[in-house]
Design a protein around this motif. Structure first.
Motif, PDB file in Angstrom:
ATOM      1  N   GLN A  74       0.807  -1.218   0.000  1.00 27.64           N
ATOM      2  CA  GLN A  74       0.000   0.000   0.000  1.00 27.64           C
ATOM      3  C   GLN A  74       0.841   1.269   0.000  1.00 27.64           C
ATOM      4  O   GLN A  74       0.336   2.348  -0.321  1.00 27.64           O
ATOM      5  N   HIS A  75       2.114   1.155   0.367  1.00 31.48           N
ATOM      6  CA  HIS A  75       2.980   2.339   0.449  1.00 31.48           C
ATOM      7  C   HIS A  75       4.021   2.389  -0.665  1.00 31.48           C
ATOM      8  O   HIS A  75       4.827   3.320  -0.703  1.00 31.48           O
ATOM      9  N   LYS A  76       4.041   1.411  -1.553  1.00 31.38           N
ATOM     10  CA  LYS A  76       5.057   1.375  -2.603  1.00 31.38           C
ATOM     11  C   LYS A  76       4.965   2.588  -3.530  1.00 31.38           C
ATOM     12  O   LYS A  76       5.971   3.133  -3.970  1.00 31.38           O
ATOM     13  N   GLY A  77       3.746   3.032  -3.854  1.00 29.58           N
ATOM     14  CA  GLY A  77       3.579   4.182  -4.734  1.00 29.58           C
ATOM     15  C   GLY A  77       4.151   5.455  -4.134  1.00 29.58           C
ATOM     16  O   GLY A  77       4.857   6.218  -4.812  1.00 29.58           O
ATOM     17  N   LYS A  78       3.877   5.698  -2.853  1.00 33.13           N
ATOM     18  CA  LYS A  78       4.391   6.900  -2.183  1.00 33.13           C
ATOM     19  C   LYS A  78       5.909   6.867  -2.089  1.00 33.13           C
ATOM     20  O   LYS A  78       6.586   7.871  -2.366  1.00 33.13           O
ATOM     21  N   ILE A  79       6.449   5.728  -1.687  1.00 33.03           N
ATOM     22  CA  ILE A  79       7.901   5.620  -1.552  1.00 33.03           C
ATOM     23  C   ILE A  79       8.577   5.730  -2.913  1.00 33.03           C
ATOM     24  O   ILE A  79       9.664   6.309  -3.037  1.00 33.03           O
ATOM     25  N   ALA A  80       7.942   5.189  -3.960  1.00 32.90           N
ATOM     26  CA  ALA A  80       8.509   5.322  -5.308  1.00 32.90           C
ATOM     27  C   ALA A  80       8.551   6.779  -5.735  1.00 32.90           C
ATOM     28  O   ALA A  80       9.531   7.229  -6.348  1.00 32.90           O
ATOM     29  N   ARG A  81       7.510   7.544  -5.412  1.00 33.08           N
ATOM     30  CA  ARG A  81       7.489   8.970  -5.759  1.00 33.08           C
ATOM     31  C   ARG A  81       8.563   9.732  -4.989  1.00 33.08           C
ATOM     32  O   ARG A  81       9.289  10.557  -5.562  1.00 33.08           O
ATOM     33  N   ILE A  82       8.689   9.459  -3.689  1.00 34.87           N
ATOM     34  CA  ILE A  82       9.690  10.155  -2.872  1.00 34.87           C
ATOM     35  C   ILE A  82      11.099   9.787  -3.323  1.00 34.87           C
ATOM     36  O   ILE A  82      11.987  10.645  -3.439  1.00 34.87           O
ATOM     37  N   THR A  83      11.302   8.505  -3.606  1.00 37.57           N
ATOM     38  CA  THR A  83      12.622   8.055  -4.070  1.00 37.57           C
ATOM     39  C   THR A  83      12.972   8.673  -5.419  1.00 37.57           C
ATOM     40  O   THR A  83      14.121   9.056  -5.662  1.00 37.57           O
ATOM     41  N   ALA A  84      11.979   8.779  -6.301  1.00 35.40           N
ATOM     42  CA  ALA A  84      12.222   9.376  -7.614  1.00 35.40           C
ATOM     43  C   ALA A  84      12.605  10.851  -7.476  1.00 35.40           C
ATOM     44  O   ALA A  84      13.473  11.335  -8.213  1.00 35.40           O
ATOM     45  N   CYS A  85      11.990  11.560  -6.553  1.00 34.08           N
ATOM     46  CA  CYS A  85      12.344  12.978  -6.327  1.00 34.08           C
ATOM     47  C   CYS A  85      13.800  13.111  -5.884  1.00 34.08           C
ATOM     48  O   CYS A  85      14.560  13.929  -6.422  1.00 34.08           O
ATOM     49  N   GLN A  86      14.198  12.309  -4.903  1.00 35.63           N
ATOM     50  CA  GLN A  86      15.578  12.383  -4.417  1.00 35.63           C
ATOM     51  C   GLN A  86      16.564  11.883  -5.473  1.00 35.63           C
ATOM     52  O   GLN A  86      17.662  12.439  -5.623  1.00 35.63           O
ATOM     53  N   ALA A 109      23.101  12.530  -1.789  1.00 33.57           N
ATOM     54  CA  ALA A 109      22.352  11.271  -1.779  1.00 33.57           C
ATOM     55  C   ALA A 109      22.309  10.643  -0.393  1.00 33.57           C
ATOM     56  O   ALA A 109      21.363   9.914  -0.069  1.00 33.57           O
ATOM     57  N   ILE A 110      23.305  10.929   0.444  1.00 26.23           N
ATOM     58  CA  ILE A 110      23.321  10.339   1.791  1.00 26.23           C
ATOM     59  C   ILE A 110      22.159  10.887   2.608  1.00 26.23           C
ATOM     60  O   ILE A 110      21.372  10.138   3.210  1.00 26.23           O
ATOM     61  N   ALA A 111      22.016  12.231   2.613  1.00 23.24           N
ATOM     62  CA  ALA A 111      20.890  12.834   3.326  1.00 23.24           C
ATOM     63  C   ALA A 111      19.562  12.486   2.656  1.00 23.24           C
ATOM     64  O   ALA A 111      18.547  12.297   3.331  1.00 23.24           O
ATOM     65  N   GLY A 112      19.551  12.385   1.320  1.00 21.40           N
ATOM     66  CA  GLY A 112      18.326  12.032   0.613  1.00 21.40           C
ATOM     67  C   GLY A 112      17.852  10.629   0.945  1.00 21.40           C
ATOM     68  O   GLY A 112      16.654  10.406   1.180  1.00 21.40           O
ATOM     69  N   ARG A 113      18.756   9.678   0.995  1.00 24.26           N
ATOM     70  CA  ARG A 113      18.381   8.303   1.338  1.00 24.26           C
ATOM     71  C   ARG A 113      17.902   8.223   2.783  1.00 24.26           C
ATOM     72  O   ARG A 113      16.945   7.508   3.100  1.00 24.26           O
ATOM     73  N   GLU A 114      18.569   8.966   3.656  1.00 18.60           N
ATOM     74  CA  GLU A 114      18.145   8.989   5.060  1.00 18.60           C
ATOM     75  C   GLU A 114      16.737   9.557   5.191  1.00 18.60           C
ATOM     76  O   GLU A 114      15.912   9.043   5.954  1.00 18.60           O
ATOM     77  N   GLU A 117       5.241   3.156   7.758  1.00 19.70           N
ATOM     78  CA  GLU A 117       5.038   1.773   8.181  1.00 19.70           C
ATOM     79  C   GLU A 117       4.605   1.672   9.638  1.00 19.70           C
ATOM     80  O   GLU A 117       3.777   0.827   9.983  1.00 19.70           O
ATOM     81  N   THR A 118       5.176   2.514  10.502  1.00 17.68           N
ATOM     82  CA  THR A 118       4.907   2.406  11.935  1.00 17.68           C
ATOM     83  C   THR A 118       3.975   3.487  12.459  1.00 17.68           C
ATOM     84  O   THR A 118       3.401   3.333  13.532  1.00 17.68           O
ATOM     85  N   GLY A 119       3.851   4.594  11.717  1.00 15.48           N
ATOM     86  CA  GLY A 119       3.016   5.693  12.195  1.00 15.48           C
ATOM     87  C   GLY A 119       3.704   6.581  13.197  1.00 15.48           C
ATOM     88  O   GLY A 119       3.118   7.542  13.700  1.00 15.48           O
ATOM     89  N   GLU A 120       4.976   6.315  13.524  1.00 18.91           N
ATOM     90  CA  GLU A 120       5.728   7.126  14.483  1.00 18.91           C
ATOM     91  C   GLU A 120       6.541   8.183  13.738  1.00 18.91           C
ATOM     92  O   GLU A 120       6.832   8.043  12.555  1.00 18.91           O
ATOM     93  N   ILE A 121       6.895   9.248  14.471  1.00 13.59           N
ATOM     94  CA  ILE A 121       7.663  10.354  13.891  1.00 13.59           C
ATOM     95  C   ILE A 121       9.114  10.215  14.338  1.00 13.59           C
ATOM     96  O   ILE A 121       9.401  10.104  15.526  1.00 13.59           O
ATOM     97  N   TYR A 122      10.017  10.201  13.372  1.00 14.00           N
ATOM     98  CA  TYR A 122      11.448  10.103  13.656  1.00 14.00           C
ATOM     99  C   TYR A 122      12.120  11.409  13.272  1.00 14.00           C
ATOM    100  O   TYR A 122      11.832  11.986  12.235  1.00 14.00           O
ATOM    101  N   ASN A 123      13.020  11.895  14.142  1.00 16.75           N
ATOM    102  CA  ASN A 123      13.782  13.106  13.850  1.00 16.75           C
ATOM    103  C   ASN A 123      15.012  12.753  13.038  1.00 16.75           C
ATOM    104  O   ASN A 123      15.603  11.674  13.200  1.00 16.75           O
ATOM    105  N   ALA A 124      15.415  13.658  12.166  1.00 12.58           N
ATOM    106  CA  ALA A 124      16.596  13.434  11.346  1.00 12.58           C
ATOM    107  C   ALA A 124      17.844  13.460  12.215  1.00 12.58           C
ATOM    108  O   ALA A 124      17.929  14.196  13.191  1.00 12.58           O
ATOM    109  N   THR A 125      18.823  12.651  11.862  1.00 11.93           N
ATOM    110  CA  THR A 125      20.056  12.572  12.653  1.00 11.93           C
ATOM    111  C   THR A 125      21.156  13.474  12.116  1.00 11.93           C
ATOM    112  O   THR A 125      22.143  13.691  12.792  1.00 11.93           O
ATOM    113  N   SER A 126      21.001  13.984  10.897  1.00 14.21           N
ATOM    114  CA  SER A 126      22.060  14.824  10.344  1.00 14.21           C
ATOM    115  C   SER A 126      22.104  16.161  11.067  1.00 14.21           C
ATOM    116  O   SER A 126      21.087  16.668  11.547  1.00 14.21           O
TER     117      SER A 126
END
Length: 272
Positions: free
Chosen positions: A135-147, A167-172, A182-191
């Motif tokens: 169910q999330h493959k389309g969204k992740i494909a769009r986000i991955t294509a942007c980066q 690309a390192i920050a983009g993949r992160e 997938e989990t519904g939780e919010i994660y803060n960026a580590t960079s």
């Protein structure tokens, strides 16, 4: 037949029975052994050649497009470049085109039938898209294509690119959004850069919540502006002010005299 001396041995009888079930019942000739060995050698040689090609592709992609390789992998990156024709052509394409690259036939069929268009093409084989649920493959494909589109433009147009940069920050970022979906939780960026931006945004939001701080800021801005105006006015002496006013009046009078008669009459009519 089976020798009489082995008739009483149950273990040997079980082995014979098992061999009768799983074996063709025909002994291997020398020719069969030669063919089997030849086939095994071909399989081993093909496997080694595949490993050499994989290593060659990895080295070439890391040298030509390190950021794109970091985002989608060397195999998918090479397929995208081959499908577009060149790295520069792929860099010129928008992210939406990169997302469905490889699914053009399905796209045109969907447009003709007025059905749902495909959400991914070659991008489906990227590791980030493969990690997402259906169910999330389309969204992740769009986000991955942007980066990946940004990474490709850096690889194609930037100078002295020796390794992955954005690309390192983009993949992160894509991985964080994937975990959030997938989990519904919010994660803060580590960079460090993103952490600083988040801290600055939180500080501004905290200031906006306190009206007294906002009013003080407005007052200090007005006060500073008033002081600057007074300083600019104080630099001119009284004589300079009078001279400037006199010059302004003379310029206005000269402009009226030079104006055409029709405009003067019209102005007089309006005044009257």
């Amino acid at each position: 037949g089976i020798n009489a001396e082995y008739m009483g041995d149950e273990e040997v009888s079980a082995q014979v029975k098992d061999a009768a079930i799983h074996s063709m019942g025909v002994g291997l000739t020398d020719e069969d052994l030669v063919n089997i060995k030849s086939l095994c050698e071909e399989v081993i040689a093909t496997s080694e050649y595949r490993g050499q090609l994989s290593e060659y592709l990895r080295n070439r992609m890391n040298a030509i497009a390190p950021n794109l390789t970091t985002m989608v992998g060397e195999l998918v990156g090479a397929r995208l470049i081959a499908h577009a024709g060149s790295l520069l052509s792929l860099a010129k394409a928008p992210a939406s085109t990169m997302q469905i690259l490889g699914a053009e036939k399905a796209l045109f069929v969907a447009l003709k039938a007025k059905a749902a268009t495909p959400k991914y093409g070659l991008m489906y084989h990227a590791s980030l898209v493969g990690q997402a649920s259906t169910q999330h493959k389309g969204k992740i494909a769009r986000i991955t294509a942007c980066q990946a589109s940004l990474a490709t433009r850096v690889d194609a147009l930037a100078e002295n690119v020796t390794g992955p940069t954005i690309a390192i920050a983009g993949r992160e970022s894509v991985e964080l959004k994937l975990r959030k979906l997938e989990t519904g939780e919010i994660y803060n960026a580590t960079s460090a850069g993103k952490a600083e931006k988040v801290a600055a945004y939180d500080a501004e939001a905290e200031k906006a919540k306190r009206p007294e701080v906002k009013d003080e800021a407005q007052l200090s801005f007005k006060k500073r502006k008033h002081e600057e105006t007074e300083e600019a006015a104080g630099e001119m002496t009284k004589e300079e002010k009078k001279a400037a006013k006199r010059a302004k009046k003379e310029a206005a009078a000269a402009a009226e005299e030079e104006a055409p008669e029709g405009k003067k009459k019209k102005k007089l009519c309006v005044d009257t």
